[in-house]
Design an enzyme around this catalytic site. Sequence first.
Site, PDB file in Angstrom:
ATOM      1  NE  ARG A 149      -3.519  -2.223   2.856  1.00 57.15           N
ATOM      2  CZ  ARG A 149      -3.249  -3.361   3.489  1.00 57.15           C
ATOM      3  NH1 ARG A 149      -2.036  -3.551   4.014  1.00 57.15           N
ATOM      4  NH2 ARG A 149      -4.158  -4.306   3.605  1.00 57.15           N
ATOM      5  CE  LYS A 173      -6.118  -0.696   5.121  1.00 55.85           C
ATOM      6  NZ  LYS A 173      -7.482  -0.871   4.562  1.00 55.85           N
ATOM      7  CG  HIS A 243      -5.045   1.218  -3.875  1.00 54.93           C
ATOM      8  ND1 HIS A 243      -4.371   0.960  -2.698  1.00 54.93           N
ATOM      9  CD2 HIS A 243      -6.124   0.401  -3.858  1.00 54.93           C
ATOM     10  CE1 HIS A 243      -5.021   0.044  -2.003  1.00 54.93           C
ATOM     11  NE2 HIS A 243      -6.080  -0.320  -2.685  1.00 54.93           N
ATOM     12  NE  ARG A 246      -3.378  -3.270  -1.467  1.00 58.26           N
ATOM     13  CZ  ARG A 246      -2.886  -4.144  -0.593  1.00 58.26           C
ATOM     14  NH1 ARG A 246      -1.589  -4.393  -0.570  1.00 58.26           N
ATOM     15  NH2 ARG A 246      -3.692  -4.760   0.254  1.00 58.26           N
ATOM     16  CG  HIS A 269      -6.533  -8.455   1.323  1.00 60.51           C
ATOM     17  ND1 HIS A 269      -6.806  -8.838   0.025  1.00 60.51           N
ATOM     18  CD2 HIS A 269      -6.368  -7.101   1.273  1.00 60.51           C
ATOM     19  CE1 HIS A 269      -6.820  -7.778  -0.755  1.00 60.51           C
ATOM     20  NE2 HIS A 269      -6.558  -6.727  -0.030  1.00 60.51           N
ATOM     21  CE1 TYR A 278      -6.992  -6.192  -6.774  1.00 60.16           C
ATOM     22  CE2 TYR A 278      -7.114  -7.397  -4.710  1.00 60.16           C
ATOM     23  CZ  TYR A 278      -6.893  -6.233  -5.398  1.00 60.16           C
ATOM     24  OH  TYR A 278      -6.575  -5.089  -4.705  1.00 60.16           O
TER      25      TYR A 278
END
Length: 297
Positions: A149, A173, A243, A246, A269, A278
């Site tokens: 990211r 994250k 992004h 990514r 994730h 995706y």
Amino acid sequence: MHSRMTENFLRYLAYERRYSAHTLTAYQADLAQYQAFLDQTFALQDPAAATHQNIRSWVLSLVEGGMSARSVNRKMATLRSYYKFLLKREAIQQDPTLKVRAPKVQKGLPHFVQEAEMDRLLDGIPFPDTLEGWRDRLVLELLYGTGIRLSELLQLRVQNVNLHEGVIKVLGKRSKERVIPMARPLQALMRTYLATRSTAFAGDDHPYLILTDKGEQAYPMFVYRLVRKYLGSFTSSEKQSPHVLRHTFATHLLNRGADLNAVKDLLGHSSLAATQVYTHNSLEKLRKVFEQAHPKA
């Protein structure tokens, strides 16, 4: 809004949930906007006294004001977290957001750059043999070659790069750490960049990997401008942001048969559902092949 309860909520997000400063700022802004609406529309200064009708009115005002369903849903997520916090602290008896439906979001497929266009971009640009040239190329190659990211790129430190093992250590994250391998060409590029950087900024051991022309830590808009500068010239992608690279990383891996769980781990994730979006691009590609080649299509 009752400042003490709001401050307690934001402290909870910062120290217990470990949300980033960017996310905390967004939550704070959402709550301030919501409080202002309650005050101006219903003369209601205590959100704990708000009903689901009050919240519905706020949602309706946002939609009528032209806000996208995605943005409204993000603000509703803030309210749901806030009222859930109040419920746990017994500041309210029931959650008023439970009866409020957020607007439906039209799900679009992630934008990505075609493989041929990425090849032209990375192989066709005559990056100058300067620190800025090596840095620009490294930014593009890191975003596309590791799928990190933008926030992870900006926080990446030199000490997080292990050239001996050929990996980078990324803090994602909620402070989740993951290790991502680098392809050999990316490792070679990293070595060249670091060597050039140490010569250009001799004696200045800046901890962050990506620096501006002035030798300072890169910031979001700096990287946005850098990516747009190159993508705009070499791709037909509608969106030209960090992004998108990514998305491109994930889509190209899956198009070439990568395991979905492996891609999930590489992207950082928390659930497989976030990665499965995706696969739609891969299915679209298969559908086009089917329609062009199958005699009954």
